[in-house]
Motif scaffolding. Structure first.
Motif, PDB file in Angstrom:
ATOM      1  N   UNK A  18      23.711  -9.676   0.755  1.00  9.52           N
ATOM      2  CA  UNK A  18      24.231 -10.971   1.226  1.00  9.52           C
ATOM      3  C   UNK A  18      25.757 -11.022   1.267  1.00  9.52           C
ATOM      4  N   UNK A  19      26.425 -10.354   0.351  1.00 11.85           N
ATOM      5  CA  UNK A  19      27.892 -10.424   0.326  1.00 11.85           C
ATOM      6  C   UNK A  19      28.490  -9.774   1.583  1.00 11.85           C
ATOM      7  N   UNK A  20      27.800  -8.785   2.103  1.00 11.04           N
ATOM      8  CA  UNK A  20      28.284  -8.145   3.334  1.00 11.04           C
ATOM      9  C   UNK A  20      28.269  -9.151   4.478  1.00 11.04           C
ATOM     10  N   UNK A  21      27.226  -9.958   4.528  1.00 11.13           N
ATOM     11  CA  UNK A  21      27.148 -10.980   5.572  1.00 11.13           C
ATOM     12  C   UNK A  21      28.316 -11.948   5.461  1.00 11.13           C
ATOM     13  N   UNK A  22      28.647 -12.358   4.214  1.00 14.10           N
ATOM     14  CA  UNK A  22      29.775 -13.270   4.015  1.00 14.10           C
ATOM     15  C   UNK A  22      31.084 -12.627   4.467  1.00 14.10           C
ATOM     16  N   UNK A  23      31.240 -11.355   4.158  1.00 13.03           N
ATOM     17  CA  UNK A  23      32.466 -10.673   4.579  1.00 13.03           C
ATOM     18  C   UNK A  23      32.607 -10.659   6.106  1.00 13.03           C
ATOM     19  N   UNK A  24      31.514 -10.317   6.796  1.00  9.02           N
ATOM     20  CA  UNK A  24      31.577 -10.290   8.261  1.00  9.02           C
ATOM     21  C   UNK A  24      31.851 -11.682   8.835  1.00  9.02           C
ATOM     22  N   UNK A  25      31.260 -12.725   8.224  1.00  3.99           N
ATOM     23  CA  UNK A  25      31.523 -14.078   8.688  1.00  3.99           C
ATOM     24  C   UNK A  25      33.000 -14.415   8.573  1.00  3.99           C
TER      25      UNK A  25
END
Length: 438
Positions: A18-25
């Motif tokens: 999930x943290x990867x998704x936040x980074x890309x956002x």
């Protein structure tokens, strides 16, 4: 002046973290927090925009597993709102890995650009290429990744996605144009074929009509030609019959010289009928004949040797032989043509002509052989000149009107041409052109 709106493109993040998704956002979404990052990116790499276009804006969606990401791509394609780019993690246990996910993504949308993200050396480039092939839609991004690198990659791949779709649309438009043009050409060809078939049928009907008309003229001409000598023969035979009947009845016989003259006249009439029948038979045989290589000069010499001038004729024959190529013809047919024309030329001389002359010449014209038969006789009036090759057309007393028609048929049957020039009171020239034998 207001700036044009940035084109928006959809990006899908497929990662089980999930943290990867936040980074890309944070990196890809356009917010006030990214302003300083944009400024730094512009300073280092230039404005991240498509050539001649504005900077892209992105809508970022997320999927935690490969199968979920594949379904999202399928759904987006069905709805007409496809993703331009997908960032795919290599390792996503317990589901399918990133390489298999990429293969399925391309089955769902062949235009999708894919970036494989990995923190480990899960696959070498050779292994990835072996499974997915060397593909221009695929890039590799190592973790931890640089924010500016990700944004630059997103803009570049979005532009590439746009260009790819534009190229595909252009190809489809061209294919449609070619298909429409092909259909138009096929329709035109069909119309042309139909017109050619219609024309062929009309020409066949016209030829049939012309044949029937020619047969009618032939029958009418034969009737006219035969009726005169036949009446002549009948009159003289009736005169002889009446004289013999009187003698049988005991009356004195008429003057034998008068009866002998009637016999001679009847014989002349039968000879005239015989010539007409022979000319008609010859006319009927004119057509394709077996041919061979013929020396034109030799045939002209044979015709001159056989030509019989009237007794006491003062006609001078002038021969001008130059080199002429061999032709494909029949000696018999050509001899008949030349003999007929020489005889006609001699008969065209008035009795009181001071210097009657016939000129016979051979030469080469272009690649063809040319024969000229010229006289300085009475000539042919313009009103008759256009009809002289028609069957039974004659201005000569006692003529059948078939001689020149037969000559015309023989020469054209050999692939040649026969033409005539004439001036009343000055003479006539017949020209026969025959193609060189190959």
């Amino acid at each position: 002046m207001s700036m044009p709106a940035s084109p928006r493109r959809r990006i899908l993040i497929i990662d089980d973290n999930p943290s990867i998704h936040q980074d890309f956002q944070k990196i890809l979404s356009t917010t006030a927090a990214t302003t300083s990052l944009d400024a730094l990116e512009t300073a280092l790499f230039g404005a991240p925009q498509a050539r001649g276009g504005a900077t892209y804006s992105f809508d970022v969606d997320s999927a935690s597993q490969g199968a979920e990401g594949v379904e999202r791509v399928r759904q987006a394609a069905r709805e007409g709102q496809p993703y331009a780019l997908a960032f795919v993690d290599i390792r996503m246990p317990p589901g399918i890995d990133g390489v298999e996910t990429t293969a399925q993504l391309w089955q769902a949308d062949e235009d999708l650009q894919v970036v494989l993200c990995s923190a480990y050396a899960d696959y070498s480039w050779e292994e990835v290429a072996q499974r997915l092939g060397v593909n221009q839609r695929l890039l590799i991004l190592r973790k931890p990744f640089d924010n500016i690198e990700v944004r630059q990659m997103a803009h570049a791949l979005a532009q590439k996605w746009d260009l790819s779709r534009q190229s595909r649309r252009r190809e489809e438009e061209l294919a449609q144009a070619v298909a429409a043009r092909t259909q138009e050409l096929q329709a035109t060809n069909a119309r042309l074929r139909q017109e050619m078939e219609d024309r062929a049928r009309l020409e066949a009907r016209l030829a049939q009509s012309q044949r029937l008309e020619a047969m009618g003229r032939l029958a009418s001409g034969m009737a006219n030609e035969i009726s005169s000598p036949l009446g002549f023969v009948s009159t003289n035979l009736n005169h002889l019959r009446l004289a013999l009947e009187k003698r049988t009845a005991g009356q004195p016989l008429e003057d034998p010289a008068e009866l002998l003259e009637a016999c001679r006249d009847a014989i002349l009439g039968t000879d005239r009928l015989k010539r007409i029948v022979q000319d008609v038979k010859l006319f009927a045989r004119v057509g394709p004949q077996p041919i061979m290589t013929v020396d034109v000069r030799k045939v002209v010499e044979q015709a001159l040797a056989r030509a019989e001038l009237p007794p006491g004729s003062r006609v001078q024959r002038v021969v001008e032989f130059q080199e002429a190529p061999p032709v494909m013809a029949r000696e018999e047919g050509l001899t008949q043509v030349f003999l007929n024309l020489i005889t006609n030329a001699a008969q065209a001389m008035p009795e009181n002509h001071p210097e009657p002359r016939i000129r016979i010449a051979t030469r080469t014209q272009g690649t063809d052989a040319l024969v000229e038969i010229q006289d300085n006789g009475s000539g042919i009036d313009a009103e008759h000149l256009g009809h002289i090759f028609e069957p039974f057309y004659t201005t000569k007393p006692g003529g059948s009107g078939l001689g020149l028609s037969i000559c015309h048929g023989i020469i054209t049957g050999f692939g040649g041409e026969i033409s005539v020039d004439s001036t009343p009171g000055k003479g006539t020239t017949f020209r026969i052109r025959l193609p060189r034998a190959s």
